[in-house]
Design an enzyme around this catalytic site. Structure first.
Site, PDB file in Angstrom:
ATOM      1  N   ASP A 190      38.160  52.740  44.698  1.00 58.65           N
ATOM      2  CA  ASP A 190      38.702  52.665  45.799  1.00 58.65           C
ATOM      3  C   ASP A 190      38.517  54.089  46.586  1.00 58.65           C
ATOM      4  O   ASP A 190      38.697  55.185  45.867  1.00 58.65           O
ATOM      5  CB  ASP A 190      40.291  52.585  45.928  1.00 58.65           C
ATOM      6  CG  ASP A 190      40.716  51.349  45.556  1.00 58.65           C
ATOM      7  OD1 ASP A 190      39.903  50.239  45.393  1.00 58.65           O
ATOM      8  OD2 ASP A 190      41.980  51.029  45.369  1.00 58.65           O
ATOM      9  N   ASP A 221      44.754  40.896  49.738  1.00 53.09           N
ATOM     10  CA  ASP A 221      45.857  41.890  49.455  1.00 53.09           C
ATOM     11  C   ASP A 221      47.108  41.324  49.432  1.00 53.09           C
ATOM     12  O   ASP A 221      47.906  41.647  50.599  1.00 53.09           O
ATOM     13  CB  ASP A 221      45.744  42.913  50.155  1.00 53.09           C
ATOM     14  CG  ASP A 221      44.691  43.575  50.339  1.00 53.09           C
ATOM     15  OD1 ASP A 221      43.903  43.773  48.959  1.00 53.09           O
ATOM     16  OD2 ASP A 221      43.594  44.096  51.089  1.00 53.09           O
TER      17      ASP A 221
HETATM   18  O1  1PR Z   1      40.687  45.380  55.260  1.00 56.02           O
HETATM   19  O2  1PR Z   1      38.346  44.674  55.254  1.00 56.02           O
HETATM   20  O3  1PR Z   1      39.017  47.206  56.031  1.00 56.02           O
HETATM   21  O4  1PR Z   1      39.136  46.113  53.551  1.00 56.02           O
HETATM   22  C1  1PR Z   1      39.748  47.306  52.948  1.00 56.02           C
HETATM   23  C2  1PR Z   1      39.563  47.140  51.533  1.00 56.02           C
HETATM   24  O5  1PR Z   1      40.344  48.054  50.794  1.00 56.02           O
HETATM   25  C3  1PR Z   1      40.450  45.716  50.917  1.00 56.02           C
HETATM   26  O6  1PR Z   1      39.456  45.328  50.080  1.00 56.02           O
HETATM   27  C4  1PR Z   1      41.738  46.284  50.335  1.00 56.02           C
HETATM   28  O7  1PR Z   1      41.975  45.630  49.323  1.00 56.02           O
HETATM   29  C5  1PR Z   1      41.716  47.910  50.017  1.00 56.02           C
HETATM   30  N1  1PR Z   1      42.465  48.586  49.955  1.00 56.02           N
HETATM   31  C6  1PR Z   1      42.956  49.219  51.484  1.00 56.02           C
HETATM   32  N2  1PR Z   1      43.917  49.967  50.964  1.00 56.02           N
HETATM   33  C7  1PR Z   1      44.054  49.982  49.578  1.00 56.02           C
HETATM   34  C8  1PR Z   1      45.010  50.808  48.838  1.00 56.02           C
HETATM   35  O8  1PR Z   1      44.966  50.847  47.629  1.00 56.02           O
HETATM   36  N3  1PR Z   1      45.880  51.666  49.712  1.00 56.02           N
HETATM   37  N4  1PR Z   1      42.799  48.982  47.821  1.00 56.02           N
HETATM   38  C9  1PR Z   1      43.316  49.263  49.086  1.00 56.02           C
HETATM   39  C10 1PR Z   1      42.910  48.107  47.026  1.00 56.02           C
HETATM   40  C11 1PR Z   1      43.218  47.261  45.184  1.00 56.02           C
HETATM   41  C12 1PR Z   1      42.124  47.030  43.810  1.00 56.02           C
HETATM   42  C13 1PR Z   1      42.402  47.853  42.888  1.00 56.02           C
HETATM   43  C14 1PR Z   1      42.998  46.767  41.791  1.00 56.02           C
HETATM   44  C15 1PR Z   1      42.994  47.409  40.353  1.00 56.02           C
HETATM   45  N5  1PR Z   1      42.729  48.216  45.762  1.00 56.02           N
HETATM   46  O9  1PR Z   1      40.900  46.798  44.391  1.00 56.02           O
HETATM   47  O10 1PR Z   1      41.168  48.464  42.625  1.00 56.02           O
HETATM   48  O11 1PR Z   1      44.477  46.565  42.476  1.00 56.02           O
HETATM   49  O12 1PR Z   1      43.769  48.663  40.239  1.00 56.02           O
HETATM   50  P1  1PR Z   1      44.434  48.834  38.904  1.00 56.02           P
HETATM   51  O13 1PR Z   1      43.466  48.271  37.940  1.00 56.02           O
HETATM   52  O14 1PR Z   1      44.544  50.456  38.523  1.00 56.02           O
HETATM   53  O15 1PR Z   1      45.924  48.013  38.800  1.00 56.02           O
HETATM   54  P2  1PR Z   1      39.105  45.779  55.453  1.00 56.02           P
END
Ligand code: 1PR
Length: 523
Positions: free
Chosen positions: A224, A379
């Site tokens: 991320d 999400d």
């Molecule tokens: O909405 O098309 O602009 O895409 C934004 C992207 O960013 C989406 O794929 C969304 O999932 C991601 N995103 C947005 N905000 C966050 C955040 O964390 N604040 N991250 C975020 C998503 C989740 C996973 C993470 C797993 C594994 N991250 O990808 O890597 O949950 O984590 P873990 O193993 O530590 O539990 P758009």
């Protein structure tokens, strides 16, 4: 000097990078004469058969290609570049291929997920210079929904099993082609490319030849990425999507360096999510494109990029389509793009009207680059209900009841990184996106994200039951056993983790060692 035929429809950067990393120079084809004068031609194809042949026709490349293929000079077709050698494809009925080899390209008709995405083995059917230095039981990266059905079995170089056996590479004299992507298949794939590049390599039979091949479950490292408060692009990681600690954005490292580390440690794929892409416009966010360019120079496994893929009008009134944004990512080294927020809005429209407009990001990108290049990042967040009849959403009966003893829940889709909940459930979203042309689902879970409590198996099983495309299980991995659990108690094709890898709690190698002998993996 290697001549590379790029017709502009996908990630040829990784092929160029792989060839250059082997010390060769690459000359791109800019005119029909460049094909005729080539000494060694590589044709990487991605996207769709029909649009590929249309572009080759429009650029007047078809006749020189046919002439080159007859000239007995070396040719390597990759994926669609190999399929082009045949007479026709079910993907574009009535559109003739180059017709050097007799037979057609067919869509997979199997019970397994399609596209066939991931690392699978090969069974050698004839000696080849491409096999030098290989044992024969290595796995290579595939990503396709259509496969060859050659009339002449003598042209088959390798076969692979996925539902049934199909031809995964061909060879006729100096003309060779692979369905898998050597440029995305790590060190073994580079070995195949090096063998093609070397003049006068002897044809050999690899010492091992598997009876059957099996698609491996993939382990994906996710980064991320966002700018921290000082404006530097960093890898961060949230707890249930909250990436701040004591007011500061958590900084877990630099994106290019971490991606390199995960490649070296054996990640089967790497995903970058630009998590503030919903508010920043990626084409103005050049550092992210730069991250991709730099990473793809040394990382030879598939790269997915997400964040901000949508239509956008900038402050000067210039409108960019989602397809243009995705194209820029592909040109920078991405193999797949992942669509998050926009996919929810697209699915809502589609479910409301029942109409496919052909204009959405999912449809336009999959039309040009193929469905395998379009991942939907979901999400969702659990919402508990006492009775399924209380909500108009797809609910499941859960083994972990809610705070008030509720025995049911639905998974609410969110947009903008979990900031806004929508009246759509994740199961319906996944099914709608598949209908619109998406090729894979990246299934996060806000409740589990960063908790180390294990994957949400109920969510994964509910979504898997609703789609036929591959699903990446994500969020919550906390130990090696969680990967075994997700691969044995669900049919997810791959599992993604972030925190445990970033914090060096469990290296990718340890996960793979643990899974060895329990689950089919790429060692
Ligand atoms: O909405 O098309 O602009 O895409 C934004 C992207 O960013 C989406 O794929 C969304 O999932 C991601 N995103 C947005 N905000 C966050 C955040 O964390 N604040 N991250 C975020 C998503 C989740 C996973 C993470 C797993 C594994 N991250 O990808 O890597 O949950 O984590 P873990 O193993 O530590 O539990 P758009």
């Amino acid at each position: 000097m290697i001549t590379l035929l790029d017709y502009g429809a996908g990630n040829v950067r990784s092929v160029v990078n792989a060839i250059e990393s082997l010390g060769e120079t690459v000359r791109p084809v800019n005119s029909p004469e460049d094909i005729l004068s080539a000494e060694r031609l590589v044709f990487p194809g991605v996207g769709a058969f029909g649009s590929m042949m249309e572009i080759l026709e429009a650029r007047e490349y078809v006749a020189p290609l046919k002439a080159y293929l007859q000239s007995s000079r070396p040719f390597l077709g990759i994926c669609l570049g190999m399929q082009a050698l045949f007479e026709e494809s079910e993907e574009a009925p009535g559109v003739p291929g180059l017709g050097l080899m007799k037979g057609r390209v067919k869509r997979f008709t199997i019970g397994e997920a399609v596209p066939h995405i991931g690392w699978n083995g090969i069974k050698a059917r004839q000696p080849s210079p491409l096999f030098n230095g290989l044992r024969g039981d290595e796995k290579f990266y595939f990503v396709h929904s259509y496969h060859l059905a050659p009339d002449d079995p003598d042209v088959i170089l390798t076969a692979t099993d996925y539902g049934y056996e199909f031809a995964s590479a061909v060879q006729q004299g100096n003309v060779m082609g692979t369905q898998f992507h050597p440029e995305k298949s790590g060190a073994h794939g580079k070995r195949i490319l090096a063998n093609f590049l070397a003049a006068d390599t002897e044809a050999v039979t690899p010492p091992r030849n598997p009876q059957t091949t099996t698609l491996a479950k993939r382990i994906i490292a996710c980064l991320d990425v966002r700018a921290n408060d000082q404006g530097d692009l960093v890898v961060t990681k949230g707890d249930q999507y909250d990436v701040r600690e004591e007011g500061q954005v958590r900084n877990l490292g630099l994106p290019v360096e971490l991606a390199q580390r995960y490649y070296d440690e054996g990640a089967d794929e790497i995903t970058f999510l630009n998590i503030t892409g919903f508010r920043d416009f990626p084409l103005e966010d050049m550092p992210m494109l730069e991250v991709l360019k730099q990473t793809s120079r040394n990382v030879f496994v598939p790269l997915t990029i997400g964040g901000g893929i949508r239509d956008y009008t900038d402050k000067n009134g210039r409108t960019y389509s989602a397809l243009e944004v995705a194209s820029e990512y592909f040109r920078s080294g991405a193999d797949k793009v992942s669509i998050g927020s926009d996919a929810v809005l697209i699915a809502e429209d589609y479910l409301r009207t029942g109409q496919k407009t052909g204009q959405s990001a999912i449809e336009t990108i999959s039309h040009v680059y193929g469905s395998q290049a379009v991942v939907i990042s979901v999400d969702p967040r659990r919402v508990y209900v006492a009775d399924p009849g209380d909500v108009p959403h797809r609910t499941i009966e859960t083994a972990s009841p809610g705070p008030n003893g509720e025995r049911y829940c639905w998974y609410q889709c969110t947009i903008k990184g979990g900031r806004e909940g929508r009246e759509l459930d994740a199961v319906s979203l996944a099914a709608a996106c598949e209908a619109l042309g998406a090729g894979e689902i990246l299934l996060n879970c806000i409740d589990r994200d960063g908790t180390n409590a294990g994957f949400d198996l109920e969510l994964i099983n509910a979504v898997k039951a609703a789609v036929t495309i591959p699903v990446i299980a994500s969020s919550g991995a906390g130990c090696e056993a969680h990967f075994e659990e997700v691969f044995t108690r669900t049919t997810a094709e791959s599992a993604l983790a972030a925190g445990i890898f970033h914090r060096r709690e469990i290296p990718i190698g340890a996960v793979k060692n643990y899974l060895q002998g329990r689950v089919e993996i790429r060692p």
